[in-house]
Design an enzyme around this catalytic site. Sequence first.
Site, PDB file in Angstrom:
ATOM      1  N   ASP A 158      51.432  54.494  -2.667  1.00  0.00           N
ATOM      2  CA  ASP A 158      50.969  53.117  -2.805  1.00  0.00           C
ATOM      3  C   ASP A 158      49.693  52.868  -3.585  1.00  0.00           C
ATOM      4  O   ASP A 158      49.489  53.332  -4.655  1.00  0.00           O
ATOM      5  CB  ASP A 158      50.817  52.293  -1.287  1.00  0.00           C
ATOM      6  CG  ASP A 158      50.377  50.869  -1.254  1.00  0.00           C
ATOM      7  OD1 ASP A 158      51.261  50.091  -1.713  1.00  0.00           O
ATOM      8  OD2 ASP A 158      49.377  50.550  -0.954  1.00  0.00           O
TER       9      ASP A 158
ATOM     10  N   HIS B 126      59.454  51.145   1.452  1.00  0.00           N
ATOM     11  CA  HIS B 126      58.186  51.496   0.685  1.00  0.00           C
ATOM     12  C   HIS B 126      57.218  52.579   1.279  1.00  0.00           C
ATOM     13  O   HIS B 126      56.394  53.411   0.797  1.00  0.00           O
ATOM     14  CB  HIS B 126      57.097  50.202   1.024  1.00  0.00           C
ATOM     15  CG  HIS B 126      55.958  50.326   0.193  1.00  0.00           C
ATOM     16  ND1 HIS B 126      55.693  50.382  -1.176  1.00  0.00           N
ATOM     17  CD2 HIS B 126      54.567  50.330   0.589  1.00  0.00           C
ATOM     18  CE1 HIS B 126      54.493  50.489  -1.485  1.00  0.00           C
ATOM     19  NE2 HIS B 126      53.860  50.665  -0.409  1.00  0.00           N
TER      20      HIS B 126
END
Length: 326
Positions: free
Chosen positions: A104, A303
């Site tokens: 991320d 994610h």
Amino acid sequence: MTHISEPTHRLVPTEAGRIHLVEQGSGPLVLLVHGFPESWYSWRHQLPALAAAGYRAVAIDVRGYGRSSKPAATDAYRLTELVADNVSVVHALGEESAVIVGHDWGSAIASGSGLLSPEVFRAVGMLSVPYTPRGTTRPTEVFAHMGGGDDEFYISYFQEPGRAEAEIEPDVRGWLAAFYRALSAGTMPGPGDLVPYFVSPGGTLRDRWPDGPLPGWLGEAELDFYAGEFERTGLTGALNRYRNMDRDWADLAAHEGAPLTQPSLFIGGALDAATSWLSDAVKAFPHTLPGLVSSQLLDDCGHWIQQERPEETNRLLLDWLAELPV
């Protein structure tokens, strides 16, 4: 059987004060950098696997998180400062170089570290967020035009100091649970539905996030850990990363379009909206990542890659590391 030491917590000095890290194993240094809103703890499945394979695995709390320093100034969270922190960590550990792996925001910090300090970071692994060279348009201008109608993209929503904090602070644990749920395979909205990433006028992000059980990778104990960290520290340090995107763009003016030349790895989740939004960046890898060793998309993965699919992530990381020059 090789004995693997238990994880060790340490504080090491940096220009901003200190970085908290968790270390396990011995051998070539692999520095692990988390994203938003997480901590060193997001690498809890990778630390022992890397250590067992003969690596010195070190997961940090990024500046503004956990037990690391939290400078008051918003511009203290610009990319150049975070790269300097990573260099300081490597040197404080008595090493001259390291492989760096990020997830991320940590992916962007890792690639920025490789770009700005290639003499220290000899290889770069990126999870969820692909390498995207500095472009010609100011980032906040790009995000201001995402979405439709009066809805506001979440990155734009995060820009104003105090605004997102006012949403999160009354129920940090509930907000984190909803955020993790919205971006996880099995609990996220349907494919192509980007509504949870937008804010209605006068509304909040959480207004559009799904309710329901926690995702399979996140138990109550894991959620308690994350909530405890942010209830203690607040979210401002973490959110300040978003508030420096234009500063980063200005700081990297000399690196416009620059490729990342070290041996590299990318792992994305096939269900992750970040992979869809940045699909052009993935397609550009032959030009932007000339040292790319492997690029993988994990089916049915959202994610939170290294937590949703730890065994597969560990295998891909170790296969890549084994191919790197010593």
